[in-house]
Design an enzyme around this catalytic site. Sequence first.
Site, mmCIF file in Angstrom:
data_model
loop_
_atom_site.group_PDB
_atom_site.id
_atom_site.type_symbol
_atom_site.label_atom_id
_atom_site.label_comp_id
_atom_site.label_asym_id
_atom_site.label_seq_id
_atom_site.Cartn_x
_atom_site.Cartn_y
_atom_site.Cartn_z
ATOM 1 N N GLN A 65 22.942 61.791 47.551
ATOM 2 C CA GLN A 65 23.485 60.449 47.408
ATOM 3 C C GLN A 65 24.804 60.256 48.161
ATOM 4 O O GLN A 65 25.443 59.219 48.047
ATOM 5 C CB GLN A 65 23.628 60.062 45.934
ATOM 6 C CG GLN A 65 24.699 60.797 45.155
ATOM 7 C CD GLN A 65 24.638 60.467 43.665
ATOM 8 O OE1 GLN A 65 23.736 60.900 42.951
ATOM 9 N NE2 GLN A 65 25.584 59.682 43.183
ATOM 10 N N GLU A 90 37.047 60.115 30.179
ATOM 11 C CA GLU A 90 36.771 59.363 28.949
ATOM 12 C C GLU A 90 35.554 58.426 29.109
ATOM 13 O O GLU A 90 34.857 58.149 28.143
ATOM 14 C CB GLU A 90 38.042 58.611 28.551
ATOM 15 C CG GLU A 90 38.063 58.025 27.168
ATOM 16 C CD GLU A 90 37.632 58.971 26.042
ATOM 17 O OE1 GLU A 90 36.850 58.519 25.182
ATOM 18 O OE2 GLU A 90 38.047 60.141 26.018
ATOM 19 N N GLY A 91 35.306 57.958 30.325
ATOM 20 C CA GLY A 91 34.120 57.111 30.561
ATOM 21 C C GLY A 91 32.848 57.879 30.239
ATOM 22 O O GLY A 91 31.959 57.398 29.518
ATOM 23 N N HIS A 92 32.758 59.120 30.780
ATOM 24 C CA HIS A 92 31.578 59.947 30.468
ATOM 25 C C HIS A 92 31.519 60.248 28.969
ATOM 26 O O HIS A 92 30.454 60.224 28.363
ATOM 27 C CB HIS A 92 31.657 61.293 31.204
ATOM 28 C CG HIS A 92 31.665 61.186 32.690
ATOM 29 N ND1 HIS A 92 32.774 61.486 33.457
ATOM 30 C CD2 HIS A 92 30.694 60.823 33.570
ATOM 31 C CE1 HIS A 92 32.493 61.321 34.729
ATOM 32 N NE2 HIS A 92 31.234 60.921 34.836
ATOM 33 N N ARG A 143 36.836 59.823 40.908
ATOM 34 C CA ARG A 143 37.561 59.712 42.186
ATOM 35 C C ARG A 143 39.008 59.263 42.006
ATOM 36 O O ARG A 143 39.797 59.365 42.945
ATOM 37 C CB ARG A 143 36.826 58.763 43.140
ATOM 38 C CG ARG A 143 35.506 59.348 43.629
ATOM 39 C CD ARG A 143 34.863 58.533 44.739
ATOM 40 N NE ARG A 143 33.763 59.240 45.358
ATOM 41 C CZ ARG A 143 32.470 59.081 45.040
ATOM 42 N NH1 ARG A 143 32.124 58.224 44.096
ATOM 43 N NH2 ARG A 143 31.534 59.770 45.656
HETATM 44 O O1 PAF Z 1 26.839 58.087 38.347
HETATM 45 C C1 PAF Z 1 26.728 59.287 38.685
HETATM 46 O O2 PAF Z 1 27.555 60.136 38.348
HETATM 47 C C2 PAF Z 1 25.566 59.712 39.563
HETATM 48 O O3 PAF Z 1 25.218 58.705 40.453
HETATM 49 C C3 PAF Z 1 24.344 60.175 38.753
HETATM 50 C C4 PAF Z 1 23.773 59.062 37.896
HETATM 51 C C5 PAF Z 1 24.725 61.346 37.860
HETATM 52 C C6 PAF Z 1 23.234 60.637 39.694
HETATM 53 O O4 PAF Z 1 23.651 61.693 40.487
#
Ligand code: PAF
Length: 293
Positions: A62, A36-38, A188
């Site tokens: 990352q 829901e955040g996305h 997560r």
């Molecule tokens: O917040 C994230 O999901 C990631 O750090 C992002 C911004 C998609 C970059 O990989």
Amino acid sequence: MEIINRRQRMNSVSRKVRRELDQTMGLVPTMGALHEGHLSLVREARRMCDIVIVSVFVNPAQFGPQEDFTRYPRDLTKDTMALSDYSVDYIFAPPVEEMYPKNFSTYVTVEGLSEQLEGAARPGHFRGVATVLTVLFNIVRPDFAFFGQKDAQQTIVVRRLVRDLACDTEIVVLPTVREESGLALSSRNAYLDKDERRAASVIYRALEHAEAAFLSGERNAKKIAEAVRVQIEAEPRARLEYVGVNDAETLDKLERLDDRPAIVSVAAYFGKTRLIDNIILNRVRSGATGRLA
Ligand code: PAF
């Protein structure tokens, strides 16, 4: 909704949208495992832009060597279904070699904002984030890019990145979406068992406690951090990694809070799962709490 895997196709679609159709483009960068955040970012992108692109890419650059890159949840079919209700125009889901072609050797570092807090706990993390976002911004050239406040340091890093590198993209940051318990939504969270999930709501309670202390006049950053630490450490399932009280723009560590916005941020483990969250003090509130009913 078209799913695009190749950077060249994405590039030519976005060039057409810009040049021929003269439409505005919004990019929601994600690593998938959408929640829901996305979706709150997607809704805002839909509201603000003619064309909405969601990128789904689990960015190896990352993640540290001991981190959860291989087990990070990946399910493009599920993500596509989640997006089907939102009139998303394109999903950009490239394989690794499209984002990082052979002999890739150019990395972006946002100095001064990448070394503290998450950057100290996860060396190289923001170099990976800044690099992948630079590549994405160059491929898509969005007018707007949407991020969640939960990854507060990321939003500060990306704002500096677009300013310093003169990217023609406006960064839009939306409030953290929370479960009713206060737990911030995160991909997560899927790793948490029932007890860990219940325990993890302590993070937001502790941050609210910090806010209450601030609102009742506490300005000593150490005391605010201590109040958060005590509350989290009282939860037996929590293992606190850090509490930070920093300037919300420069990320300088604060001794005392003044009239500038400050960010109180936390990273803590529940079992093997590492969660982060934050609260901004001294900011005029928009009114929306982002809590799920
Ligand atoms: O917040 C994230 O999901 C990631 O750090 C992002 C911004 C998609 C970059 O990989």
